[in-house]
Design a protein around this motif. Structure first.
Motif, mmCIF file in Angstrom:
data_model
loop_
_atom_site.group_PDB
_atom_site.id
_atom_site.type_symbol
_atom_site.label_atom_id
_atom_site.label_comp_id
_atom_site.label_asym_id
_atom_site.label_seq_id
_atom_site.Cartn_x
_atom_site.Cartn_y
_atom_site.Cartn_z
ATOM 1 N N GLN A 4 20.377 -36.288 25.862
ATOM 2 C CA GLN A 4 19.313 -36.118 26.845
ATOM 3 C C GLN A 4 19.917 -35.590 28.145
ATOM 4 O O GLN A 4 21.013 -35.967 28.551
ATOM 5 N N ILE A 5 19.174 -34.677 28.787
ATOM 6 C CA ILE A 5 19.561 -34.167 30.096
ATOM 7 C C ILE A 5 18.701 -34.860 31.144
ATOM 8 O O ILE A 5 17.462 -34.821 31.074
ATOM 9 N N GLU A 7 18.347 -35.993 35.541
ATOM 10 C CA GLU A 7 18.631 -35.421 36.851
ATOM 11 C C GLU A 7 18.632 -36.480 37.947
ATOM 12 O O GLU A 7 17.909 -37.475 37.870
ATOM 13 N N LEU A 154 22.041 -28.037 36.554
ATOM 14 C CA LEU A 154 21.273 -27.909 35.313
ATOM 15 C C LEU A 154 21.913 -26.892 34.381
ATOM 16 O O LEU A 154 21.947 -27.082 33.163
ATOM 17 N N LEU A 155 22.437 -25.811 34.965
ATOM 18 C CA LEU A 155 23.136 -24.807 34.168
ATOM 19 C C LEU A 155 24.318 -25.435 33.431
ATOM 20 O O LEU A 155 24.486 -25.249 32.222
ATOM 21 N N ALA A 157 24.804 -28.580 32.719
ATOM 22 C CA ALA A 157 24.308 -29.549 31.735
ATOM 23 C C ALA A 157 23.843 -28.855 30.464
ATOM 24 O O ALA A 157 24.179 -29.276 29.340
ATOM 25 N N GLU A 158 23.077 -27.786 30.626
ATOM 26 C CA GLU A 158 22.562 -27.048 29.467
ATOM 27 C C GLU A 158 23.693 -26.364 28.700
ATOM 28 O O GLU A 158 23.691 -26.310 27.465
ATOM 29 N N TYR A 159 24.680 -25.863 29.427
ATOM 30 C CA TYR A 159 25.817 -25.206 28.797
ATOM 31 C C TYR A 159 26.640 -26.197 27.971
ATOM 32 O O TYR A 159 26.990 -25.920 26.823
ATOM 33 N N LYS A 161 25.629 -29.009 26.694
ATOM 34 C CA LYS A 161 24.821 -29.390 25.523
ATOM 35 C C LYS A 161 24.899 -28.310 24.443
ATOM 36 O O LYS A 161 25.056 -28.623 23.253
ATOM 37 N N SER A 162 24.818 -27.046 24.836
ATOM 38 C CA SER A 162 24.875 -25.951 23.862
ATOM 39 C C SER A 162 26.225 -25.910 23.151
ATOM 40 O O SER A 162 26.301 -25.616 21.955
ATOM 41 N N PHE A 169 24.719 -19.408 24.010
ATOM 42 C CA PHE A 169 24.338 -19.624 25.406
ATOM 43 C C PHE A 169 24.941 -18.498 26.232
ATOM 44 O O PHE A 169 26.152 -18.259 26.192
ATOM 45 N N ARG A 174 23.972 -16.257 32.998
ATOM 46 C CA ARG A 174 23.448 -17.326 33.852
ATOM 47 C C ARG A 174 24.275 -17.475 35.134
ATOM 48 O O ARG A 174 23.736 -17.756 36.206
#
Length: 233
Positions: A4-5, A7, A154-155, A157-159, A161-162, A169, A174
């Motif tokens: 889970q992400i 914030e 957020l970038l 975090a998403e990176y 996770k990927s 990604f 980005r």
């Protein structure tokens, strides 16, 4: 594996399992450069007053402290990776208190394990998560002062996770977008003493460091240490 992400400070309070606290601009980028320059350990502190008192009791410790990005009175450094590059931190103990990053650490009380994350060690963080293979992973993007969402956290975090999920990604695309959407403070001529333009490339030097920063409790004090991670070619 459930990832889970989350914030901000409120997200940190909800974190569970293996928790990654993200602060790209600039706390956990700074810490990576400090360990690269030989720092022995870092004490993450929430309250500025507590950090100043610890420095008073231990004058040989090096105190990094900021609020609203600005170096605070009584601190040796602010929170700029560029400004620390000329310093000598070999075997030094560091005290670190910031508006966002260290607040995430002290508020993630429900986590089973805490590591920090930024773009400069994202792949190492992802590989550590894979190796541990926990049931729950919380990736907490701390944002601006832990109160407002930020593009860069957020970038990251998403990176991360990927990378854990082996998903495609466009990190370079980005990052290019980030320069004009979230990084403008580094290019403001009026704030170069607080946010020098040289900080930006240091913060987005993707996967520069092959180590993670792991939080543990040593003698009733939260302590960050470096753990080197094997990264497959």
């Amino acid at each position: 594996m459930n990832i889970q992400i989350l914030e901000l400070i409120e997200g940190a309070k909800k974190a569970k399992g293996l928790t990654v606290v993200i602060d790209v601009f600039r706390a956990f980028t700074v810490e990576c450069y400090l360990f690269d320059k030989g720092a022995a350990r870092i004490y993450p502190i929430g309250k500025l007053e507590e950090a100043l008192e610890l420095k008073k009791q231990n004058p040989s410790y090096v105190l990094f402290g900021e609020r609203e990005g600005k170096k605070q009175e009584g601190c040796d450094y602010g929170n700029s990776p560029y400004q620390l590059l000329s310093g000598d931190f070999e075997n030094k103990t560091i005290i670190h208190t910031t508006s966002a990053g260290t607040q995430g650490i002290v508020n993630a009380t429900g986590a089973s394990e805490i590591i920090t994350g930024s773009l400069v060690n994202a792949k190492a963080v992802a590989n550590y998560i894979k190796a541990q293979n926990p049931e729950d992973v919380s990736i907490c993007a701390m944002g601006l002062a832990g109160k407002e969402s930020s593009e860069e956290d957020l970038l990251a975090a998403e990176y991360i996770k990927s990378l854990v999920l082996d998903q495609d990604f466009d990190i370079n695309g980005r990052i290019a977008h980030l320069k004009d959407h979230g990084a403008s403070k580094f290019f403001n001529p009026d704030t170069q003493d607080v946010f020098p333009k040289e900080d930006y490339p240091l913060c987005v030097d993707i996967n520069k460091f092959p180590f993670i920063l792991k939080v543990s409790n040593v003698n009733n004090r939260l302590t960050i240490n470096k753990v080197t991670i094997q990264i497959p070619v």
